[in-house]
Design a protein around this motif. Structure first.
Motif, PDB file in Angstrom:
ATOM      1  N   HIS A 145      -7.586   2.490   3.823  1.00  0.00           N
ATOM      2  CA  HIS A 145      -6.736   3.132   4.827  1.00  0.00           C
ATOM      3  C   HIS A 145      -7.568   3.938   5.825  1.00  0.00           C
ATOM      4  O   HIS A 145      -7.358   3.872   7.036  1.00  0.00           O
ATOM      5  N   GLY A 146      -8.525   4.728   5.283  1.00  0.00           N
ATOM      6  CA  GLY A 146      -9.309   5.610   6.138  1.00  0.00           C
ATOM      7  C   GLY A 146     -10.165   4.873   7.158  1.00  0.00           C
ATOM      8  O   GLY A 146     -10.437   5.395   8.242  1.00  0.00           O
ATOM      9  N   LYS A 147     -10.596   3.672   6.812  1.00  0.00           N
ATOM     10  CA  LYS A 147     -11.418   2.885   7.736  1.00  0.00           C
ATOM     11  C   LYS A 147     -10.671   2.595   9.036  1.00  0.00           C
ATOM     12  O   LYS A 147     -11.273   2.468  10.105  1.00  0.00           O
ATOM     13  N   TRP A 148      -9.344   2.489   8.926  1.00  0.00           N
ATOM     14  CA  TRP A 148      -8.526   2.141  10.094  1.00  0.00           C
ATOM     15  C   TRP A 148      -7.778   3.352  10.642  1.00  0.00           C
ATOM     16  O   TRP A 148      -6.925   3.211  11.520  1.00  0.00           O
ATOM     17  N   GLY A 149      -8.084   4.555  10.127  1.00  0.00           N
ATOM     18  CA  GLY A 149      -7.401   5.751  10.594  1.00  0.00           C
ATOM     19  C   GLY A 149      -5.968   5.848  10.109  1.00  0.00           C
ATOM     20  O   GLY A 149      -5.132   6.506  10.738  1.00  0.00           O
ATOM     21  N   LEU A 150      -5.682   5.249   8.973  1.00  0.00           N
ATOM     22  CA  LEU A 150      -4.329   5.218   8.425  1.00  0.00           C
ATOM     23  C   LEU A 150      -4.232   6.113   7.196  1.00  0.00           C
ATOM     24  O   LEU A 150      -5.245   6.523   6.629  1.00  0.00           O
ATOM     25  N   VAL A 151      -3.008   6.412   6.786  1.00  0.00           N
ATOM     26  CA  VAL A 151      -2.751   7.077   5.513  1.00  0.00           C
ATOM     27  C   VAL A 151      -1.778   6.201   4.737  1.00  0.00           C
ATOM     28  O   VAL A 151      -0.998   5.454   5.335  1.00  0.00           O
ATOM     29  N   PRO A 152      -1.816   6.261   3.405  1.00  0.00           N
ATOM     30  CA  PRO A 152      -0.983   5.347   2.622  1.00  0.00           C
ATOM     31  C   PRO A 152       0.505   5.653   2.744  1.00  0.00           C
ATOM     32  O   PRO A 152       0.901   6.810   2.928  1.00  0.00           O
ATOM     33  N   GLY A 153       1.305   4.597   2.626  1.00  0.00           N
ATOM     34  CA  GLY A 153       2.755   4.745   2.643  1.00  0.00           C
ATOM     35  C   GLY A 153       3.447   3.918   1.591  1.00  0.00           C
ATOM     36  O   GLY A 153       4.674   3.890   1.522  1.00  0.00           O
ATOM     37  N   TRP A 154       2.656   3.205   0.772  1.00  0.00           N
ATOM     38  CA  TRP A 154       3.238   2.348  -0.269  1.00  0.00           C
ATOM     39  C   TRP A 154       2.912   2.864  -1.668  1.00  0.00           C
ATOM     40  O   TRP A 154       3.028   2.132  -2.629  1.00  0.00           O
ATOM     41  N   GLY A 155       2.511   4.131  -1.777  1.00  0.00           N
ATOM     42  CA  GLY A 155       2.331   4.732  -3.092  1.00  0.00           C
ATOM     43  C   GLY A 155       0.905   4.945  -3.556  1.00  0.00           C
ATOM     44  O   GLY A 155       0.687   5.402  -4.674  1.00  0.00           O
ATOM     45  N   MET A 156      -0.085   4.660  -2.709  1.00  0.00           N
ATOM     46  CA  MET A 156      -1.479   4.781  -3.141  1.00  0.00           C
ATOM     47  C   MET A 156      -1.811   6.192  -3.620  1.00  0.00           C
ATOM     48  O   MET A 156      -2.462   6.373  -4.664  1.00  0.00           O
ATOM     49  N   SER A 157      -1.376   7.206  -2.869  1.00  0.00           N
ATOM     50  CA  SER A 157      -1.752   8.582  -3.209  1.00  0.00           C
ATOM     51  C   SER A 157      -1.091   9.058  -4.501  1.00  0.00           C
ATOM     52  O   SER A 157      -1.503  10.088  -5.059  1.00  0.00           O
ATOM     53  N   GLN A 158      -0.103   8.337  -4.980  1.00  0.00           N
ATOM     54  CA  GLN A 158       0.585   8.714  -6.213  1.00  0.00           C
ATOM     55  C   GLN A 158       0.170   7.849  -7.400  1.00  0.00           C
ATOM     56  O   GLN A 158      -0.111   8.362  -8.485  1.00  0.00           O
ATOM     57  N   ARG A 159       0.123   6.550  -7.202  1.00  0.00           N
ATOM     58  CA  ARG A 159      -0.165   5.660  -8.334  1.00  0.00           C
ATOM     59  C   ARG A 159      -1.657   5.595  -8.673  1.00  0.00           C
ATOM     60  O   ARG A 159      -2.016   5.516  -9.847  1.00  0.00           O
ATOM     61  N   LEU A 160      -2.530   5.620  -7.671  1.00  0.00           N
ATOM     62  CA  LEU A 160      -3.959   5.513  -7.965  1.00  0.00           C
ATOM     63  C   LEU A 160      -4.465   6.698  -8.787  1.00  0.00           C
ATOM     64  O   LEU A 160      -5.155   6.488  -9.799  1.00  0.00           O
ATOM     65  N   PRO A 161      -4.146   7.968  -8.440  1.00  0.00           N
ATOM     66  CA  PRO A 161      -4.603   9.075  -9.293  1.00  0.00           C
ATOM     67  C   PRO A 161      -4.035   9.015 -10.704  1.00  0.00           C
ATOM     68  O   PRO A 161      -4.712   9.408 -11.656  1.00  0.00           O
ATOM     69  N   ARG A 162      -2.818   8.533 -10.841  1.00  0.00           N
ATOM     70  CA  ARG A 162      -2.240   8.417 -12.177  1.00  0.00           C
ATOM     71  C   ARG A 162      -2.957   7.361 -13.014  1.00  0.00           C
ATOM     72  O   ARG A 162      -2.969   7.423 -14.242  1.00  0.00           O
TER      73      ARG A 162
END
Length: 254
Positions: A129-146
């Motif tokens: 996401h960061g490579k393209w200047g984006l932030v996640p919207g499909w759950g990356m910030s929640q499911r990946l840390p878990r």
């Protein structure tokens, strides 16, 4: 259904195949609609006891197709996309993401919506996401840390560096990494084990785990007891068929 997502059923296993191999199975809106249609159908299909999601060809999914023009209702469409991944994660059947090759960004979010991931040594996992200047919207910030812990998740998110299949297994991102060419055999082994288990138990175990995510231990135990769905209708038959059950009196049960 669109041929952008193929469904193959065999012996109680439904395999959903993302079918844009020329684009490394990148997700566009038409593919998402097709995936959603299959997931809605699976919700009420009692003949299916295991769902496998994989990609056609040598790759799982390269993520969102960035060449597609934005939807005129971007927020409304994002909600539909998120809901589609929730449909996948909330299926009563166990869901396995089987990963070869690229599993990047939106593709990784799709894989993380499965109950667990198995892969082979060709697999590469990354959040770009960061490579393209984006932030996640499909759950990356929640499911990946878990799945891998906060520190490892943030490392993947802020560096955008790919993780190999072997390292993914070590980090707990993948449950198993096998040598190239052995993924189908590993899937068959998992299918044999899962299909031997009560589908009622499998569904209720999933529900209890996900419903109590984030609860304190005491709250979770209370939930397990008070929201328990009870035994499968064939529980007595299963116990009777277990070697030595009559002698031990079923003491293996919790």
């Amino acid at each position: 259904m669109s041929d952008l997502v193929l469904r193959n059923d065999a012996g109680g296993v439904a395999t959903l195949v993302l079918n844009r191999p020329e684009k490394r199975n990148a997700i566009n809106r038409e593919l998402f609609r097709a995936l959603r249609g299959h997931l809605v159908a699976l919700q009420s299909d009692s003949s299916v006891r295991l769902v496998v999601v994989r990609g056609a060809g040598d790759h799982f999914c390269a993520g969102h197709d960035l060449g597609e023009k934005p939807h005129t209702d971007a927020l409304g469409w994002l909600r539909k996309e998120v809901h589609t991944l929730e449909l996948l994660s909330k299926l009563r059947q166990p869901v396995i993401a089987a990963v070869r090759g690229t599993c990047f960004t939106g593709g990784l979010e799709l894989a993380l919506a499965a109950d667990f991931i198995i892969c082979d040594e060709t697999a590469r996992f990354a959040d770009t996401h960061g490579k393209w200047g984006l932030v996640p919207g499909w759950g990356m910030s929640q499911r990946l840390p878990r799945r891998v812990g906060s520190a490892r998740a943030i490392e993947m998110m802020v560096t955008c560096r790919p993780v190999t299949g072997v390292d993914a297994e070590c980090a707990g991102l993948a449950n198993l990494c096998v040598v190239d060419g052995a993924l189908d055999a590993a899937l068959a082994d998992y299918a044999e084990a899962i299909l031997a288990i009560s589908p009622h138990s499998n569904a209720e175990n999933k529900r209890l785990v996900y419903d109590t995510d984030g609860m304190r231990l005491a709250q979770g135990i209370d939930h397990e007891v008070m929201r328990n769905a009870g035994f499968d209708r064939d529980a007595a038959t299963r116990r009777a068929s277990f070697p030595g059950a009559a002698v031990r009196g079923g003491q293996e049960a919790g």
